[in-house]
Write a protein that holds these residues in place. Sequence first.
Motif, mmCIF file in Angstrom:
data_model
loop_
_atom_site.group_PDB
_atom_site.id
_atom_site.type_symbol
_atom_site.label_atom_id
_atom_site.label_comp_id
_atom_site.label_asym_id
_atom_site.label_seq_id
_atom_site.Cartn_x
_atom_site.Cartn_y
_atom_site.Cartn_z
ATOM 1 N N LEU A 169 -20.929 -9.432 -4.492
ATOM 2 C CA LEU A 169 -20.934 -8.971 -5.879
ATOM 3 C C LEU A 169 -19.780 -9.570 -6.669
ATOM 4 N N GLY A 170 -19.084 -10.544 -6.056
ATOM 5 C CA GLY A 170 -17.962 -11.177 -6.735
ATOM 6 C C GLY A 170 -16.693 -10.349 -6.728
ATOM 7 N N LEU A 171 -16.581 -9.399 -5.781
ATOM 8 C CA LEU A 171 -15.432 -8.505 -5.696
ATOM 9 C C LEU A 171 -14.704 -8.727 -4.373
ATOM 10 N N PRO A 172 -13.425 -8.334 -4.283
ATOM 11 C CA PRO A 172 -12.741 -8.395 -2.985
ATOM 12 C C PRO A 172 -13.439 -7.484 -1.975
ATOM 13 N N ARG A 173 -13.430 -7.881 -0.699
ATOM 14 C CA ARG A 173 -14.039 -7.050 0.346
ATOM 15 C C ARG A 173 -13.387 -5.673 0.395
ATOM 16 N N SER A 174 -12.072 -5.635 0.213
ATOM 17 C CA SER A 174 -11.372 -4.348 0.209
ATOM 18 C C SER A 174 -10.405 -4.287 -0.963
ATOM 19 N N THR A 175 -10.197 -3.092 -1.459
ATOM 20 C CA THR A 175 -9.271 -2.861 -2.558
ATOM 21 C C THR A 175 -8.334 -1.724 -2.164
ATOM 22 N N SER A 176 -7.039 -1.936 -2.361
ATOM 23 C CA SER A 176 -6.035 -0.946 -1.991
ATOM 24 C C SER A 176 -5.307 -0.424 -3.225
ATOM 25 N N THR A 177 -4.996 0.846 -3.198
ATOM 26 C CA THR A 177 -4.161 1.480 -4.215
ATOM 27 C C THR A 177 -3.032 2.207 -3.510
ATOM 28 N N ILE A 178 -1.794 1.948 -3.926
ATOM 29 C CA ILE A 178 -0.622 2.525 -3.276
ATOM 30 C C ILE A 178 0.089 3.468 -4.244
ATOM 31 N N VAL A 179 0.316 4.689 -3.784
ATOM 32 C CA VAL A 179 1.144 5.656 -4.504
ATOM 33 C C VAL A 179 2.488 5.709 -3.782
ATOM 34 N N LEU A 180 3.544 5.290 -4.475
ATOM 35 C CA LEU A 180 4.891 5.324 -3.910
ATOM 36 C C LEU A 180 5.598 6.571 -4.420
ATOM 37 N N LEU A 181 6.209 7.327 -3.492
ATOM 38 C CA LEU A 181 6.831 8.602 -3.833
ATOM 39 C C LEU A 181 8.284 8.646 -3.375
ATOM 40 N N ASP A 182 9.052 9.507 -4.024
ATOM 41 C CA ASP A 182 10.392 9.786 -3.537
ATOM 42 C C ASP A 182 10.282 10.497 -2.192
ATOM 43 N N ASN A 183 11.186 10.157 -1.294
ATOM 44 C CA ASN A 183 11.131 10.675 0.070
ATOM 45 C C ASN A 183 11.327 12.188 0.142
ATOM 46 N N PHE A 184 12.190 12.731 -0.691
ATOM 47 C CA PHE A 184 12.577 14.137 -0.562
ATOM 48 C C PHE A 184 11.773 15.058 -1.466
ATOM 49 N N THR A 185 11.613 14.675 -2.724
ATOM 50 C CA THR A 185 10.843 15.540 -3.632
ATOM 51 C C THR A 185 9.350 15.317 -3.484
ATOM 52 N N LEU A 186 8.970 14.137 -2.936
ATOM 53 C CA LEU A 186 7.575 13.719 -2.826
ATOM 54 C C LEU A 186 6.887 13.704 -4.191
ATOM 55 N N ARG A 187 7.677 13.367 -5.220
ATOM 56 C CA ARG A 187 7.139 13.150 -6.552
ATOM 57 C C ARG A 187 6.773 11.676 -6.686
ATOM 58 N N PRO A 188 5.628 11.353 -7.282
ATOM 59 C CA PRO A 188 5.230 9.945 -7.401
ATOM 60 C C PRO A 188 6.141 9.160 -8.339
ATOM 61 N N LEU A 189 6.517 7.969 -7.893
ATOM 62 C CA LEU A 189 7.364 7.076 -8.669
ATOM 63 C C LEU A 189 6.572 5.960 -9.321
ATOM 64 N N CYS A 190 5.526 5.526 -8.627
ATOM 65 C CA CYS A 190 4.787 4.353 -9.087
ATOM 66 C C CYS A 190 3.415 4.361 -8.418
ATOM 67 N N ILE A 191 2.407 3.930 -9.158
ATOM 68 C CA ILE A 191 1.066 3.728 -8.612
ATOM 69 C C ILE A 191 0.710 2.275 -8.879
ATOM 70 N N MET A 192 0.387 1.560 -7.844
ATOM 71 C CA MET A 192 0.152 0.123 -8.036
ATOM 72 C C MET A 192 -1.055 -0.358 -7.241
ATOM 73 N N ASP A 193 -1.650 -1.417 -7.737
ATOM 74 C CA ASP A 193 -2.689 -2.096 -6.970
ATOM 75 C C ASP A 193 -2.023 -2.687 -5.733
ATOM 76 N N GLY A 194 -2.511 -2.310 -4.574
ATOM 77 C CA GLY A 194 -1.892 -2.757 -3.335
ATOM 78 C C GLY A 194 -2.699 -3.784 -2.574
ATOM 79 N N THR A 195 -3.700 -4.386 -3.218
ATOM 80 C CA THR A 195 -4.602 -5.289 -2.497
ATOM 81 C C THR A 195 -3.865 -6.509 -1.954
ATOM 82 N N GLU A 196 -3.074 -7.177 -2.796
ATOM 83 C CA GLU A 196 -2.332 -8.348 -2.330
ATOM 84 C C GLU A 196 -1.154 -7.942 -1.452
ATOM 85 N N ILE A 197 -0.534 -6.811 -1.763
ATOM 86 C CA ILE A 197 0.564 -6.310 -0.927
ATOM 87 C C ILE A 197 0.042 -6.022 0.475
ATOM 88 N N SER A 198 -1.157 -5.458 0.573
ATOM 89 C CA SER A 198 -1.750 -5.135 1.867
ATOM 90 C C SER A 198 -2.000 -6.395 2.694
#
Length: 358
Positions: free
Chosen positions: A102-131
């Motif tokens: 369908l002209g799309l990547p076989r897999s798509t990743s989304t990463i939610v990065l959080l603070d270690n202690f509060t577990l509050r989200p800091l950033c949400i990013m497309d993680g496909t290339e990072i993966s």
Amino acid sequence: METTPKYISLAEMKRLGVRLEAPALHNAAKAAWSDIRSGRAHGLKSVLSFHETELWNQSHFEAYRNELQGERLGWKLSALSSVGARYAAVKVVGANAINRRLGLPRSTSTIVLLDNFTLRPLCIMDGTEISAARTATYASMVLELFFSKTDDLSVFLFGAGPIAEQIIKVLSHFGAGIISTIYVRSRSGISAYQLVERQGQSFGVRLEAVADNQKLRECRFVITASNASAPVFEIADICPNATILHLGGDETPADHIQNVLRSGLALCDDISMVSQRNSQSLALYFSRLGSTLEQAGPVLGVLSLKDFCGASSISERPILLTCVGLPMLDLYLAAQVYETWFLPDPHTASSLHSSSVA
């Protein structure tokens, strides 16, 4: 005032000039492994797989069924959770081989990065290339572990997708003076030639696309990064003392696994995760015998990589390293990208980066 974490798309990353530099990602992965061994980084992986018949019963997908000969459908939803010394993360992955039709990547990743202690989200990013880059750090790690004192090393790479592309970048950077040639083979053959043409010789290591396994026996380092549904080589094809980095599914034949268990070294990035996933050749070898890798593997000498003490005692014998992809590596690579490119205060980024990789 609390701010809402911003979603950063792949297009936005490209617009900002985000680069996934091999040395920085390799160092982030080494920091992850250090914290895994010390017990400061933990993670788990869950996978929800779907029945293929549900897809083929849809009339608009039925036409693609015959196009997947020799390829796994791999229709699954995965969640990888992890916590480390400074951050936590959740990566969500959706995958289906049909996507490429369908002209799309076989897999798509989304990463939610959080603070270690509060577990509050800091950033949400497309993680496909990072993966894909995360998976490629296994190749640089193997090169460092087993071939740092080698020269004129030939590498055979099965696969020509995004992971294979990242592997070539990593090996070309760290393999200067070590690797002479990387042979690339894909299921169709066309994608391997396209990958080699696209990469050219820009990374300083000779690339050659091949249509068969004739060069395989010359290669001490073999990487399986395909989506094949069956073994991609026979035991007679391969160098008896080859080191295989297994990153795909059922790509390694059972008789070679038997040979490794008898006279070589079998490693996993994590025995429990590889066993529970049960989609790769080593885990499938045990489950087909009515056991599990987690139960029988350690009795036969299979080790998790965190328990492996080093390559100094390894003689000329076959090595098989099976990697399912640790969530902690996703976490540390995502944190590296966040601190380098997206952390609001660059002075804070510098201090945080120093503390997180110390």
